[in-house]
Design a protein around this motif. Structure first.
Motif, mmCIF file in Angstrom:
data_model
loop_
_atom_site.group_PDB
_atom_site.id
_atom_site.type_symbol
_atom_site.label_atom_id
_atom_site.label_comp_id
_atom_site.label_asym_id
_atom_site.label_seq_id
_atom_site.Cartn_x
_atom_site.Cartn_y
_atom_site.Cartn_z
ATOM 1 N N SER A 1 -4.064 7.068 -1.493
ATOM 2 C CA SER A 1 -3.005 5.989 -1.237
ATOM 3 C C SER A 1 -3.844 4.692 -2.436
ATOM 4 C CB SER A 1 -4.381 5.595 0.091
ATOM 5 O OG SER A 1 -3.788 4.720 0.698
ATOM 6 N N LYS A 2 -3.333 4.728 -2.798
ATOM 7 C CA LYS A 2 -3.018 3.371 -3.708
ATOM 8 C C LYS A 2 -2.481 2.013 -2.939
ATOM 9 C CE LYS A 2 -2.429 6.466 -7.577
ATOM 10 N NZ LYS A 2 -1.607 7.099 -8.513
ATOM 11 N N LYS A 3 -2.758 1.243 -3.922
ATOM 12 C CA LYS A 3 -2.538 -1.159 -3.802
ATOM 13 C C LYS A 3 -1.927 -0.439 -4.674
ATOM 14 C CE LYS A 3 -6.188 -1.984 -0.353
ATOM 15 N NZ LYS A 3 -7.148 -3.116 -0.624
ATOM 16 N N GLY A 4 -0.951 -1.991 -5.002
ATOM 17 C CA GLY A 4 -0.141 -2.052 -5.772
ATOM 18 C C GLY A 4 0.893 -3.709 -5.649
ATOM 19 N N THR A 5 1.190 -4.203 -6.506
ATOM 20 C CA THR A 5 2.226 -5.150 -6.580
ATOM 21 C C THR A 5 3.448 -5.314 -7.053
ATOM 22 O OG1 THR A 5 -0.186 -7.088 -6.547
ATOM 23 C CG2 THR A 5 2.363 -8.100 -6.466
ATOM 24 N N VAL A 6 4.321 -6.055 -6.247
ATOM 25 C CA VAL A 6 5.765 -6.483 -7.453
ATOM 26 C C VAL A 6 6.450 -7.662 -7.538
ATOM 27 C CG1 VAL A 6 8.417 -5.742 -6.639
ATOM 28 C CG2 VAL A 6 6.359 -4.189 -5.698
ATOM 29 N N GLN B 1 13.220 -11.389 8.407
ATOM 30 C CA GLN B 1 14.376 -10.193 7.986
ATOM 31 C C GLN B 1 13.683 -9.420 6.256
ATOM 32 O OE1 GLN B 1 17.427 -13.536 8.130
ATOM 33 N NE2 GLN B 1 18.567 -11.923 9.561
ATOM 34 N N ASN B 2 12.780 -9.386 6.566
ATOM 35 C CA ASN B 2 12.229 -8.879 5.450
ATOM 36 C C ASN B 2 11.615 -7.595 5.553
ATOM 37 O OD1 ASN B 2 11.982 -10.978 3.652
ATOM 38 N ND2 ASN B 2 9.613 -11.204 4.874
ATOM 39 N N ILE B 3 11.854 -6.634 4.263
ATOM 40 C CA ILE B 3 11.700 -5.383 4.848
ATOM 41 C C ILE B 3 9.496 -5.184 4.611
ATOM 42 C CG2 ILE B 3 11.477 -2.866 3.469
ATOM 43 C CD1 ILE B 3 14.612 -3.732 4.078
ATOM 44 N N SER B 4 9.532 -4.505 5.527
ATOM 45 C CA SER B 4 7.943 -4.222 5.832
ATOM 46 C C SER B 4 6.959 -2.989 5.931
ATOM 47 C CB SER B 4 8.054 -4.146 7.824
ATOM 48 O OG SER B 4 6.325 -4.489 8.105
ATOM 49 N N VAL C 1 0.702 -1.414 0.170
ATOM 50 C CA VAL C 1 -0.312 0.279 -0.272
ATOM 51 C C VAL C 1 1.089 1.432 0.617
ATOM 52 C CG1 VAL C 1 -1.494 0.972 1.488
ATOM 53 C CG2 VAL C 1 -1.909 -1.129 1.245
ATOM 54 N N LEU C 2 1.112 2.337 -0.639
ATOM 55 C CA LEU C 2 1.243 2.955 -0.992
ATOM 56 C C LEU C 2 0.490 4.470 -0.676
ATOM 57 C CD1 LEU C 2 3.871 5.251 -1.928
ATOM 58 C CD2 LEU C 2 2.667 5.272 -3.973
ATOM 59 N N GLU D 1 4.094 0.318 2.934
ATOM 60 C CA GLU D 1 3.777 -0.774 3.680
ATOM 61 C C GLU D 1 3.529 -2.216 2.947
ATOM 62 O OE1 GLU D 1 0.974 -2.266 7.862
ATOM 63 O OE2 GLU D 1 1.005 0.563 7.097
ATOM 64 N N ILE D 2 4.716 -2.877 3.256
ATOM 65 C CA ILE D 2 4.194 -4.160 2.553
ATOM 66 C C ILE D 2 3.407 -5.227 3.274
ATOM 67 C CG2 ILE D 2 5.415 -6.382 1.612
ATOM 68 C CD1 ILE D 2 6.597 -4.346 0.522
ATOM 69 N N THR D 3 2.323 -5.793 2.427
ATOM 70 C CA THR D 3 1.459 -6.267 3.744
ATOM 71 C C THR D 3 0.901 -7.220 3.476
ATOM 72 O OG1 THR D 3 -0.263 -5.429 1.999
ATOM 73 C CG2 THR D 3 0.116 -4.118 2.865
ATOM 74 N N ASN D 4 2.160 -8.186 2.280
ATOM 75 C CA ASN D 4 1.663 -9.468 1.993
ATOM 76 C C ASN D 4 3.144 -10.331 0.903
ATOM 77 O OD1 ASN D 4 1.255 -12.386 1.413
ATOM 78 N ND2 ASN D 4 1.104 -12.055 -0.208
ATOM 79 N N PHE D 5 3.782 -10.722 1.658
ATOM 80 C CA PHE D 5 5.343 -11.190 0.664
ATOM 81 C C PHE D 5 5.641 -12.690 0.876
ATOM 82 C CE2 PHE D 5 9.766 -12.326 1.480
ATOM 83 C CZ PHE D 5 10.064 -11.353 0.395
ATOM 84 N N SER D 6 5.605 -12.739 -0.822
ATOM 85 C CA SER D 6 6.087 -13.973 -0.896
ATOM 86 C C SER D 6 6.584 -14.894 -1.426
ATOM 87 C CB SER D 6 4.250 -14.780 -1.983
ATOM 88 O OG SER D 6 2.797 -14.199 -1.275
ATOM 89 N N PRO D 7 7.566 -14.958 -0.967
ATOM 90 C CA PRO D 7 8.886 -15.842 -1.456
ATOM 91 C C PRO D 7 9.154 -17.275 -2.202
ATOM 92 C CG PRO D 7 9.527 -16.905 0.723
ATOM 93 C CD PRO D 7 7.630 -15.459 0.459
ATOM 94 N N ASN D 8 9.520 -16.691 -3.524
ATOM 95 C CA ASN D 8 9.678 -18.155 -4.611
ATOM 96 C C ASN D 8 8.050 -18.673 -4.904
ATOM 97 O OD1 ASN D 8 12.299 -18.582 -4.123
ATOM 98 N ND2 ASN D 8 12.375 -20.320 -1.604
ATOM 99 N N ALA D 9 7.568 -17.988 -5.316
ATOM 100 C CA ALA D 9 5.916 -17.770 -5.892
ATOM 101 C C ALA D 9 6.105 -18.180 -7.451
ATOM 102 C CB ALA D 9 5.500 -16.654 -5.623
ATOM 103 N N LYS D 10 5.101 -18.819 -7.918
ATOM 104 C CA LYS D 10 5.558 -19.025 -9.415
ATOM 105 C C LYS D 10 5.465 -17.871 -9.911
ATOM 106 C CE LYS D 10 4.064 -22.622 -12.611
ATOM 107 N NZ LYS D 10 2.673 -23.381 -13.360
#
Length: 222
Positions: free
Chosen positions: A68-73, A173-176, A55-56, A191-200
């Motif tokens: 306020s905006k939502k997004g995905t990386v 050890q992730n950026i929050s 969320v930005l 603000e990182i609302t969800n962090f998914s490592p090694n996702a497809k």
């Protein structure tokens, strides 16, 4: 701040792709902060892909929330895609595409490997190590997480950004969270609302398919 720069800073808030270094004659970095940043860097290097929702929040000089905006990386090695409401920035590390939904236009550029531009793939490699000093500001607890807060200041005082606060989840050890301060008084909080490592994540994610954008105007600057 331009849209591309906004999204570029965001990626820096999600991951550190390099190792924090001392500044030598430019000043001395805090070794405690270095330990935190190196931990984030070490963990990220073990990941094949990352998908993170964010969320930005944009605040004006009077600290009132103006947007306020939502997004995905999406990240896969040096490839990236950032999506926000009405915006996309994509790169396969050879070609970059910047799409604006409001005008249905995509701008295409070659990726300059020697450029000092603040791209998501570069932000915390050469950009961070060369241009910022950092120090650990202590810990805080938010939403049940213990955060290690690091203040970063640019060595080049002519930059529009004069301070960046990075909050690292001590356990994972992730950026929050990341807050960017501009000289004009504007603040940008990611603000990182969800962090998914090694996702497809398919490689097709990192190219722009014009067929999926009917009537898109292509501005090819290559």
């Amino acid at each position: 701040m331009k849209k591309i720069v906004l999204m570029g800073i965001l990626i820096g808030g999600v991951v550190f792709n390099g190792t924090a270094q001392s500044k030598g004659s430019l000043g001395q970095n805090d070794p405690k902060a270095k330990t935190v940043l190196d931990g984030v860097s070490k963990k990220f290097k073990t990941l094949k892909t990352v998908v993170a929702n964010f969320v930005l929040k944009v605040e004006g000089a009077n600290n009132s929330v103006s947007d306020s905006k939502k997004g995905t990386v999406y990240l896969k090695g040096s490839k990236y895609k950032v999506t926000m409401e009405g915006q996309e920035m994509i790169s396969d590390n050879k070609t970059s595409w910047t799409y604006a939904k409001d005008v249905n236009e995509v701008t295409i550029n070659n990726v300059d490997q020697n450029s000092g531009a603040l791209t998501p793939a570069k932000l915390f490699t050469n950009f961070y190590d060369k241009d910022f000093l950092y120090r650990l500001e202590g810990e805080s607890t938010e939403k049940g997480k213990v955060l290690q807060n690091i203040e970063m200041t640019p060595t080049d005082k002519s930059k529009n950004i004069f301070k960046v606060l990075v909050s690292v989840d001590k356990k994972n050890q992730n950026i929050s969270k990341m807050k960017v301060f501009e000289k004009n008084g504007n603040h940008y909080t990611y603000e990182i609302t969800n962090f998914s490592p090694n996702a497809k994540v398919d490689d097709a994610t990192f190219t722009f398919d014009a067929k999926k954008y009917p009537g898109v105007e292509v501005v090819d600057l290559r």
